[in-house]
Design a protein around this motif. Structure first.
Motif, mmCIF file in Angstrom:
data_model
loop_
_atom_site.group_PDB
_atom_site.id
_atom_site.type_symbol
_atom_site.label_atom_id
_atom_site.label_comp_id
_atom_site.label_asym_id
_atom_site.label_seq_id
_atom_site.Cartn_x
_atom_site.Cartn_y
_atom_site.Cartn_z
ATOM 1 N N GLY A 2 0.813 -1.201 0.000
ATOM 2 C CA GLY A 2 0.000 0.000 0.000
ATOM 3 C C GLY A 2 0.849 1.254 0.000
ATOM 4 O O GLY A 2 2.077 1.200 -0.085
ATOM 5 N N ARG A 38 -2.625 2.998 3.174
ATOM 6 C CA ARG A 38 -3.853 2.757 2.417
ATOM 7 C C ARG A 38 -3.609 1.589 1.464
ATOM 8 O O ARG A 38 -2.745 1.657 0.590
ATOM 9 C CB ARG A 38 -4.264 3.999 1.639
ATOM 10 C CG ARG A 38 -5.611 3.830 0.931
ATOM 11 C CD ARG A 38 -5.962 5.034 0.083
ATOM 12 N NE ARG A 38 -5.064 5.059 -1.068
ATOM 13 C CZ ARG A 38 -4.411 6.153 -1.490
ATOM 14 N NH1 ARG A 38 -4.545 7.287 -0.866
ATOM 15 N NH2 ARG A 38 -3.624 6.083 -2.535
ATOM 16 N N VAL A 39 -4.387 0.519 1.624
ATOM 17 C CA VAL A 39 -4.263 -0.673 0.792
ATOM 18 C C VAL A 39 -5.488 -0.753 -0.104
ATOM 19 O O VAL A 39 -6.617 -0.660 0.366
ATOM 20 C CB VAL A 39 -4.148 -1.943 1.665
ATOM 21 C CG1 VAL A 39 -4.138 -3.184 0.794
ATOM 22 C CG2 VAL A 39 -2.911 -1.868 2.539
ATOM 23 N N GLU A 40 -5.249 -0.910 -1.397
ATOM 24 C CA GLU A 40 -6.339 -0.979 -2.374
ATOM 25 C C GLU A 40 -6.480 -2.407 -2.880
ATOM 26 O O GLU A 40 -5.493 -3.074 -3.172
ATOM 27 C CB GLU A 40 -6.030 -0.042 -3.539
ATOM 28 C CG GLU A 40 -7.139 0.086 -4.524
ATOM 29 C CD GLU A 40 -6.823 1.110 -5.594
ATOM 30 O OE1 GLU A 40 -6.420 0.679 -6.698
ATOM 31 O OE2 GLU A 40 -6.959 2.309 -5.326
ATOM 32 N N ARG A 41 -7.715 -2.871 -2.963
ATOM 33 C CA ARG A 41 -7.970 -4.205 -3.517
ATOM 34 C C ARG A 41 -9.001 -4.085 -4.625
ATOM 35 O O ARG A 41 -9.851 -3.191 -4.602
ATOM 36 C CB ARG A 41 -8.450 -5.183 -2.443
ATOM 37 C CG ARG A 41 -9.807 -4.865 -1.881
ATOM 38 C CD ARG A 41 -10.179 -5.825 -0.751
ATOM 39 N NE ARG A 41 -11.541 -5.566 -0.294
ATOM 40 C CZ ARG A 41 -12.612 -6.228 -0.687
ATOM 41 N NH1 ARG A 41 -12.499 -7.203 -1.574
ATOM 42 N NH2 ARG A 41 -13.811 -5.935 -0.222
ATOM 43 N N THR A 42 -8.922 -4.968 -5.587
ATOM 44 C CA THR A 42 -9.897 -4.985 -6.675
ATOM 45 C C THR A 42 -10.563 -6.353 -6.709
ATOM 46 O O THR A 42 -9.928 -7.374 -6.405
ATOM 47 C CB THR A 42 -9.232 -4.708 -8.036
ATOM 48 O OG1 THR A 42 -8.240 -5.694 -8.270
ATOM 49 C CG2 THR A 42 -8.612 -3.329 -8.072
ATOM 50 N N ARG A 86 -13.043 -1.212 -7.082
ATOM 51 C CA ARG A 86 -11.870 -0.921 -6.251
ATOM 52 C C ARG A 86 -12.331 -0.500 -4.863
ATOM 53 O O ARG A 86 -13.208 0.340 -4.722
ATOM 54 C CB ARG A 86 -11.026 0.189 -6.852
ATOM 55 C CG ARG A 86 -10.387 -0.177 -8.166
ATOM 56 C CD ARG A 86 -9.358 0.814 -8.615
ATOM 57 N NE ARG A 86 -9.861 2.193 -8.555
ATOM 58 C CZ ARG A 86 -9.133 3.247 -8.839
ATOM 59 N NH1 ARG A 86 -7.878 3.103 -9.197
ATOM 60 N NH2 ARG A 86 -9.645 4.458 -8.780
ATOM 61 N N ARG A 87 -11.724 -1.065 -3.841
ATOM 62 C CA ARG A 87 -12.020 -0.695 -2.465
ATOM 63 C C ARG A 87 -10.693 -0.441 -1.742
ATOM 64 O O ARG A 87 -9.694 -1.114 -2.009
ATOM 65 C CB ARG A 87 -12.764 -1.813 -1.730
ATOM 66 C CG ARG A 87 -14.166 -2.025 -2.215
ATOM 67 C CD ARG A 87 -15.089 -0.925 -1.709
ATOM 68 N NE ARG A 87 -16.452 -1.138 -2.147
ATOM 69 C CZ ARG A 87 -17.035 -0.470 -3.118
ATOM 70 N NH1 ARG A 87 -16.379 0.432 -3.803
ATOM 71 N NH2 ARG A 87 -18.287 -0.721 -3.441
ATOM 72 N N THR A 88 -10.705 0.521 -0.833
ATOM 73 C CA THR A 88 -9.497 0.813 -0.068
ATOM 74 C C THR A 88 -9.782 0.643 1.413
ATOM 75 O O THR A 88 -10.919 0.767 1.872
ATOM 76 C CB THR A 88 -9.000 2.244 -0.318
ATOM 77 O OG1 THR A 88 -9.998 3.159 0.089
ATOM 78 C CG2 THR A 88 -8.655 2.461 -1.773
ATOM 79 N N LYS A 89 -8.718 0.373 2.161
ATOM 80 C CA LYS A 89 -8.810 0.251 3.600
ATOM 81 C C LYS A 89 -7.507 0.776 4.185
ATOM 82 O O LYS A 89 -6.438 0.628 3.580
ATOM 83 C CB LYS A 89 -9.016 -1.210 3.988
ATOM 84 C CG LYS A 89 -9.315 -1.407 5.447
ATOM 85 C CD LYS A 89 -9.731 -2.833 5.727
ATOM 86 C CE LYS A 89 -10.013 -2.984 7.208
ATOM 87 N NZ LYS A 89 -10.397 -4.357 7.547
ATOM 88 N N LYS A 90 -7.590 1.414 5.347
ATOM 89 C CA LYS A 90 -6.405 1.976 5.994
ATOM 90 C C LYS A 90 -5.992 1.095 7.165
ATOM 91 O O LYS A 90 -6.825 0.626 7.936
ATOM 92 C CB LYS A 90 -6.689 3.390 6.498
ATOM 93 C CG LYS A 90 -6.926 4.390 5.394
ATOM 94 C CD LYS A 90 -7.209 5.751 5.975
ATOM 95 C CE LYS A 90 -7.527 6.758 4.895
ATOM 96 N NZ LYS A 90 -7.891 8.057 5.449
ATOM 97 N N ARG A 139 5.599 3.695 -1.227
ATOM 98 C CA ARG A 139 4.944 2.389 -1.306
ATOM 99 C C ARG A 139 5.673 1.446 -0.356
ATOM 100 O O ARG A 139 6.895 1.365 -0.373
ATOM 101 C CB ARG A 139 4.985 1.839 -2.725
ATOM 102 C CG ARG A 139 4.128 2.649 -3.691
ATOM 103 C CD ARG A 139 3.892 1.922 -4.989
ATOM 104 N NE ARG A 139 3.210 0.657 -4.814
ATOM 105 C CZ ARG A 139 1.883 0.518 -4.659
ATOM 106 N NH1 ARG A 139 1.125 1.584 -4.641
ATOM 107 N NH2 ARG A 139 1.344 -0.673 -4.530
#
Length: 78
Positions: free
Chosen positions: A8, A22-26, A37-41, A56
């Motif tokens: 992230g 912040r980590v983004e997943r698809t 796309r969704r993000t989570k901290k 990064r």
């Protein structure tokens, strides 16, 4: 059980020995078949304090270090 590793971008380094990543997943939406796309901290432990905003990084699960910190910095990427 192996520890999870996520990649992230650092969005905050204002705390001492802590960074927020912040980590983004698809994933494919089950009904619409569209990529979403969704993000989570995540709060991650940074012992050295060398990580800055915008970098990064890879974070890895660890034992709880505080109320919110369950992750630690593994490595920095270019």
């Amino acid at each position: 059980m192996p520890k999870r590793i996520l990649q992230g971008v650092v969005v905050s380094d204002k705390q001492e020995k802590t960074v927020i990543v912040r980590v983004e997943r698809t994933f494919l939406h089950p009904l619409l078949r569209k990529t979403v796309r969704r993000t989570k901290k995540y709060h991650a432990h940074d012992e050295s304090g060398a990580i800055k905003v915008g970098e990064r990084v890879q974070i890895q699960e660890c034992s709880p270090k505080s109320k919110l910190k369950r992750w630690e910095i593994v490595s920095e990427q270019a």
